[in-house]
Design a protein around this motif. Structure first.
Motif, PDB file in Angstrom:
ATOM      1  N   GLN A 202      28.844  28.855  31.565  1.00  0.00           N
ATOM      2  CA  GLN A 202      28.152  28.658  32.855  1.00  0.00           C
ATOM      3  C   GLN A 202      28.975  27.755  33.771  1.00  0.00           C
ATOM      4  O   GLN A 202      29.100  28.004  34.977  1.00  0.00           O
TER       5      GLN A 202
ATOM      6  N   SER B 190      31.816  29.762  35.179  1.00  0.00           N
ATOM      7  CA  SER B 190      31.339  30.693  36.206  1.00  0.00           C
ATOM      8  C   SER B 190      31.178  29.984  37.554  1.00  0.00           C
ATOM      9  O   SER B 190      31.582  30.487  38.608  1.00  0.00           O
ATOM     10  N   LYS B 191      30.615  28.773  37.506  1.00  0.00           N
ATOM     11  CA  LYS B 191      30.426  27.992  38.745  1.00  0.00           C
ATOM     12  C   LYS B 191      31.785  27.577  39.323  1.00  0.00           C
ATOM     13  O   LYS B 191      31.991  27.608  40.540  1.00  0.00           O
TER      14      LYS B 191
ATOM     15  N   VAL C 264      34.700  29.081  38.955  1.00  0.00           N
ATOM     16  CA  VAL C 264      35.373  30.252  39.534  1.00  0.00           C
ATOM     17  C   VAL C 264      34.792  30.567  40.910  1.00  0.00           C
ATOM     18  O   VAL C 264      35.522  30.856  41.870  1.00  0.00           O
ATOM     19  N   SER C 265      33.461  30.490  41.027  1.00  0.00           N
ATOM     20  CA  SER C 265      32.813  30.729  42.337  1.00  0.00           C
ATOM     21  C   SER C 265      33.276  29.701  43.367  1.00  0.00           C
ATOM     22  O   SER C 265      33.467  30.028  44.549  1.00  0.00           O
ATOM     23  N   LEU C 266      33.433  28.456  42.935  1.00  0.00           N
ATOM     24  CA  LEU C 266      33.895  27.404  43.848  1.00  0.00           C
ATOM     25  C   LEU C 266      35.297  27.733  44.367  1.00  0.00           C
ATOM     26  O   LEU C 266      35.560  27.653  45.575  1.00  0.00           O
TER      27      LEU C 266
ATOM     28  N   LEU D 219      37.013  30.674  44.251  1.00  0.00           N
ATOM     29  CA  LEU D 219      37.191  31.975  44.905  1.00  0.00           C
ATOM     30  C   LEU D 219      36.373  32.105  46.188  1.00  0.00           C
ATOM     31  O   LEU D 219      36.839  32.659  47.179  1.00  0.00           O
ATOM     32  N   ASP D 220      35.128  31.593  46.158  1.00  0.00           N
ATOM     33  CA  ASP D 220      34.200  31.833  47.274  1.00  0.00           C
ATOM     34  C   ASP D 220      33.780  30.571  48.006  1.00  0.00           C
ATOM     35  O   ASP D 220      32.972  30.643  48.947  1.00  0.00           O
TER      36      ASP D 220
ATOM     37  N   ASP E 277      31.837  28.274  46.800  1.00  0.00           N
ATOM     38  CA  ASP E 277      30.423  28.013  46.478  1.00  0.00           C
ATOM     39  C   ASP E 277      30.278  26.591  45.932  1.00  0.00           C
ATOM     40  O   ASP E 277      30.639  26.309  44.797  1.00  0.00           O
TER      41      ASP E 277
ATOM     42  N   SER F  15      27.335  24.906  45.800  1.00  0.00           N
ATOM     43  CA  SER F  15      25.899  24.634  45.590  1.00  0.00           C
ATOM     44  C   SER F  15      25.623  23.817  44.323  1.00  0.00           C
ATOM     45  O   SER F  15      24.617  23.119  44.250  1.00  0.00           O
TER      46      SER F  15
ATOM     47  N   GLN G  67      38.484  27.203  51.044  1.00  0.00           N
ATOM     48  CA  GLN G  67      39.298  28.238  50.378  1.00  0.00           C
ATOM     49  C   GLN G  67      40.409  27.542  49.585  1.00  0.00           C
ATOM     50  O   GLN G  67      41.514  27.340  50.076  1.00  0.00           O
TER      51      GLN G  67
ATOM     52  N   GLN H 201      34.915  37.565  37.273  1.00  0.00           N
ATOM     53  CA  GLN H 201      35.803  37.943  38.383  1.00  0.00           C
ATOM     54  C   GLN H 201      37.284  37.792  37.995  1.00  0.00           C
ATOM     55  O   GLN H 201      38.099  37.278  38.763  1.00  0.00           O
TER      56      GLN H 201
END
Length: 1030
Positions: free
Chosen positions: A669, A672-673, A675-677, A679-680, A682, A684, A696, A730
């Motif tokens: 988990q 996953s967070k 990678v989102s940070l 790449l995107d 994120d 949150s 970015q 991803q």
């Protein structure tokens, strides 16, 4: 049987017996197996041979029958076996030349399943009556022992029916045996007789005598012994015999006492180990009459020992002896053998404990402690006798060295008592001395003598491990003392001991550390020096206190409850350093990260600790790093320590250790967070969520800004340390952006971390077309950059290539080969040649942060050896073809490869590469010189012929290197010259005068370590060819 089969059998017999064609035995056995004729028909066909007047003819006939039986014993019927046994028993009375084949035949028959009842006893009676075993040759004696072993395995009840006659027969057969191979068989039989309850009758002493005459074993196997029999094997087998029954006690114990008087160290050691083994089988009554003699011998071995091994064996024997006596049941009408024995021990040792300045205090203490650790009863008797005296001595002595010795003796007694406790719930033997022991330890902690304080921390650790001995108030007082020492004690050895002690106590009593130590350490760390212009020494002192506090916080954090309290303090250090609210140096921030990493390494892997790291610590670290990165791009004057490479590099192992070790589901988990940070953008899941919306982190930044791009190292910590069962989300998109960053970014930490992250993911990715196409696409891009000499990102492309090459090498991926070829071609490159040579070191070395087993990487065994065997020839060819100015790159590459190989491989492979290694010694690069010398040093101990042939060149190069500007090169070259002195004298004697002249100069070297090596080497070279020398 058909006429032609009968003729065939007769011709086989004739050719074997008269024609002496041994191969015909196999043909005959094949005929019996195929059913062409039976064993009894073979006996008939042998009639004339077996009744011949010539003993040698009869022997050949019996030999043919025996050799056939060895092949066909499994198919015999009970009737056939009965006839054959009768025949062979009768033949035992024949001429002595017939005995060897008869024994071979009987051995084959002992393996038969169809052995008739009573035949085992019949065979053995004939054997013991008609054969004098020790007059036989080695092979025949082995035959007899194997017969006994076979029958003991399958006909035990029958053999036991012989009673003591069987033991007597065996004793006669074994008496005088000298061959080690046969002794192993004979010891095996004796061991079975003893352990399987055969009746020894009146032959107990005879069986002991016939085996104990070999004690202690004195056997050295010849060099290149094909049988592989070792001294240790014989010792263990004989020990199993001698210690197997209490009935041997009256013979064995005097023998051990006698052998302990020997001057031979190995005999002493064997005797002590045998004593330890035998008393575990004995009862106190078996030992009673020998106790005084045994004690005298054991005391002498420990008091006058010249060997640690013998001292340890003596103490182990005393513990075993005391343990045996402790098992005795006390009756009102019997003596207490344990008390009697311990009275002897106390009488000889106790008074020495009151002489802490004399040398016998330690041997006496060790003997008493060995006895004390044997049992609860023994520990009660000994502590009651010695502890009051030790406490009184400690309190009456004023000299610190005496008090330290006494406290160390007490500490070892506490350890001995702990090992004697049979259950955890037992009341401690030391309860009666509890107040005095606490007083001793706490007073020693308050002393100013460093050695006394260190000993006190060990004693405190030992006391805390005694179940129920220390009260809550004792623990709290101990924690107060430890906290005071952490905050005030500058001596490094004392502070290390204090931190280690705190870690041990915190595991047993976490609450006291949560309430007492952690708040005080926090308060001290966050206090600032009062004046800005304070003296530098005081600033340094405050930094040292913070260092100790951070180290102590890590040491005490082994329990989840303590981790919940200590980690927020460490995170607050990072937060305060970032905001500048409290002044922390970069070094202190790095130490805080190291403490977090240590906690992640040692804490119990529970759901609670998993939540702490994955839900609080890692998001907080990422948040602080991102704030610092964004602030670094701003215009404010102050720069956060969290953008420094040293700090980010210290945060990476915190994240990677947490993801690799703690709660795989939560780690997935977290990844996953993360990678989102990256790449995107994120954010949150991050605390203090006040970040801009379009972050970015993996995109190229404007201008020379690198504070955001270097955060990719934190992503590497997350995704590259996961167990292989946890999937990275991803993946394709992530790999694409990592490749882009590693090939375009100009900041070294950023592009290197991106390359490592890419490699870490490739290493764990499932084998298949998808992986192959990814590697080929990446390599196409990398090679195009490398082939373009005008490209501005060649270094970046090379970095990505070398890390991907390592990732593929570790997992034996077939696409590794083209990468290797590319790397070899780059050794000739004008700009990247030296970097390519260093790249081989990276390929062969263990990586600390990724691509290691701790990070769950796919690492196959012996990948270094495989790489060397596949590529060493390419390297030699490349060297030979390279222009002179490029040759150093090849030498450096070779040196880097060979230096990382296991020593055993180096020794076997170096002769083939010797010419190149000698060239490498002439290379001006000091790293190459040092690496090559390190490779050569172990080979010089047992030099191959190829090295001796190159002696002239080797001596010249080594003598040149003893004047090197690099101290390490001078030291290792002198060691190599020292090793040369052990070469054959006739080979090195011509160089003696030149070497001695050259070694005069380093005798005056400015570095002590160089002078020391020069003295040793010169001394050895002086002895070559001298009277009394070599």
């Amino acid at each position: 049987m058909m006429a032609d089969e009968s003729a065939l059998l007769l011709s086989l017999v004739e050719e074997f017996v008269s024609g002496l064609q041994d191969s015909k035995a196999k043909d005959t056995a094949t005929g019996v197996k195929d059913g062409q004729f039976t064993i009894l028909q073979l006996v008939e066909a042998l009639g004339l041979s077996l009744t011949s007047s010539q003993p040698h003819t009869r022997a050949r006939g019996v030999q043919l029958l025996s050799e056939v039986l060895q092949e066909c014993y499994g198919d015999l019927t009970e009737r056939e076996v009965e006839v054959l046994i009768a025949f062979y028993e009768n033949r035992l009375k024949d001429h002595y030349v017939i005995t060897p084949p008869v024994l071979q035949g009987l051995r084959a028959l002992t393996k038969c399943k169809a052995l008739p009842p009573g035949s085992a006893v019949s065979m053995l009676r004939s054997l013991f009556q008609d054969v004098h075993v020790q007059s036989l040759m080695l092979g025949e004696r082995a035959c007899v022992y194997n017969m006994l072993i076979n029958l003991m395995e399958t006909r035990e009840a029958e053999l036991k029916g012989l009673g003591a006659d069987f033991v007597f027969g065996f004793v006669q057969s074994m008496d005088g045996e000298r061959d080690p191979r046969n002794l192993l068989l004979a010891f095996q039989i004796a061991k079975t007789i003893i352990h399987r309850g055969y009746d020894l009758g009146k032959f107990t002493e005879e069986l002991f005598e016939v085996t104990s005459c070999y004690f202690p074993i004195d056997f050295t196997p010849p060099p290149n012994d094909p049988h592989g029999i070792t001294r240790e094997e014989l010792i263990q087998m004989l020990r199993d015999v001698l210690t197997g029954t209490p009935r041997f006690a009256e013979f064995l114990l005097p023998l051990i006492i006698e052998k302990l008087d020997s001057d031979v160290q190995s005999a002493k050691l064997d005797s002590l180990q045998t004593l330890t083994a035998c008393v575990s089988q004995y009862e106190h009554k078996d030992l009673a009459e020998f106790l005084e003699g045994l004690w005298t011998s054991l005391r002498r071995e420990v008091f006058q020992t010249s060997s640690e091994k013998i001292e340890s064996a003596g103490l182990a024997a005393l513990t075993a002896l005391t343990s045996c006596l402790s098992r005795s049941v006390l009756n009102s009408d019997s003596d207490d053998s344990l008390s009697t024995f311990l009275d002897l021990v106390l009488k000889d040792c106790k008074h020495h404990l009151c002489e802490p300045d004399l040398k016998l205090v330690w041997p006496s203490a060790k003997l008493l402690q060995a006895a004390c650790s044997a049992s609860n009863r023994a520990s009660h008797i000994i502590t009651a006798a010695v502890m009051p005296a030790l406490i009184e001595q400690y309190n009456s002595r004023a000299q610190c060295s005496h008090r330290r010795t006494l406290l160390e003796v007490v500490q070892r007694f506490i350890q001995s008592v702990k090992s004697s406790q049979s259950t955890e719930n037992e009341e401690s033997v030391l309860s009666a001395f509890h107040p005095s022991l606490c007083s001793m330890v706490f007073s020693a902690l308050s002393e100013s003598n460093a050695n006394l304080q260190i000993t006190a921390t060990s004693a405190l650790t030992s006391l805390s491990q005694q179940t129920g001995l220390l009260s809550d108030s004792d623990i709290e007082l101990a924690v107060d003392h430890l906290t005071r020492l952490v905050l005030t004690e500058d001596d490094k050895s004392v502070s290390l001991a204090v931190v280690e002690c705190a870690g041990a106590l915190a595991e047993l009593h976490p609450t006291a550390f949560i309430t007492k130590m952690i708040p005080k350490l926090k308060k001290e760390m966050f206090s600032e020096p009062m004046e800005q212009d304070r003296a530098a020494s005081e600033q340094h002192s405050h930094h040292a206190v913070r260092q100790r506090c951070l180290s102590a916080l890590a040491a005490v954090s082994t329990k989840p409850s303590v981790v919940q309290e200590s980690t927020p303090v460490l995170l607050e250090v990072l937060s305060s350093a970032h905001t500048g609210s409290v002044s922390f140096s970069v070094e202190e921030v790095v130490l805080a990260c190291c403490s977090l990493r240590r906690i992640a390494e040692q804490v119990q892997d529970t759901e609670e600790t998993g939540r702490c790291f994955h839900n609080i610590i890692i998001p907080r670290l990422l948040s602080l790093a991102l704030q610092a990165a964004l602030q670094g791009d701003g215009s404010s004057g102050r720069r956060s320590p969290l953008v420094e490479e040293a700090v980010l590099s210290a945060i990476v192992p915190v994240i990677s250790t947490s993801c690799s070790r703690l709660q795989p589901t939560m780690a997935g988990q977290t990844t996953s967070k993360a990678v989102s940070l990256f790449l995107d953008g994120d954010v949150s899941f991050l605390p203090d969520n006040s970040f801009p919306s379009h972050i970015q982190l993996l995109k190229k930044q404007q201008g020379d800004s690198w504070s955001q791009s270097q955060m990719v190292c934190l992503l590497m910590g997350c995704v590259c340390s996961l167990p292989r069962s946890v999937e990275v989300p991803q993946m394709d998109r992530l790999l694409s952006q990592l490749e882009e960053m590693s090939c375009t970014c100009s900041h070294p930490l950023s592009y290197t971390s991106a390359a490592k992250c890419f490699a870490g993911l490739v290493n764990k990715r499932t084998q298949g077309d998808s992986l192959d196409s990814l590697i080929q696409r990446t390599m196409k891009r990398v090679c195009s950059e490398l082939d373009s000499t005008s490209s501005s990102v060649r270094t970046q492309a090379f970095t990505l290539m070398i890390w991907v090459a390592k990732a593929l090498l570790l997992r034996y991926h077939p696409l590794f080969t083209p990468l290797t070829d590319k790397l070899f071609s780059l050794l000739d490159d004008a700009d990247l040649g030296p970097m390519a040579a260093d790249g081989f070191s990276l390929l062969m070395s263990d990586s600390a942060d990724i691509l290691n087993r701790g990070c769950h990487a796919d690492v196959r065994i012996m990948y270094r050896q495989r790489f060397f065997s596949e590529n060493s020839a390419k390297l030699v060819q490349g060297f030979n073809a390279a222009p002179q100015e490029k040759k150093p790159n090849y030498l450096k590459a070779l040196s880097n490869i060979v230096n990382k190989l296991p020593k055993q491989v180096q020794v076997t492979e170096l002769p083939a590469l010797l010419t190149l290694l000698l060239e490498a010694l002439s290379c001006p690069d000091q790293d190459v010189q040092l690496s090559t010398l390190s490779c050569l040093e172990p080979v010089l101990i047992d030099p191959p012929p190829a090295l001796i042939q190159q002696l002239e060149a080797l001596v010249n190069r080594l003598l040149a290197l003893i004047s090197s500007p690099a101290m390490n090169v001078r030291i290792v070259s002198l060691r190599c010259i020292h090793a040369l002195s052990r070469f054959p004298v006739h080979e090195i004697l011509p160089f003696r005068a030149r070497v001695l002249r050259a070694l005069a100069r380093p005798l005056d070297d400015k570095k002590r370590m160089v002078r020391s090596e020069a003295v040793q080497a010169r001394g050895e070279w002086f002895l070559i060819g001298s009277p009394g020398g070599r």
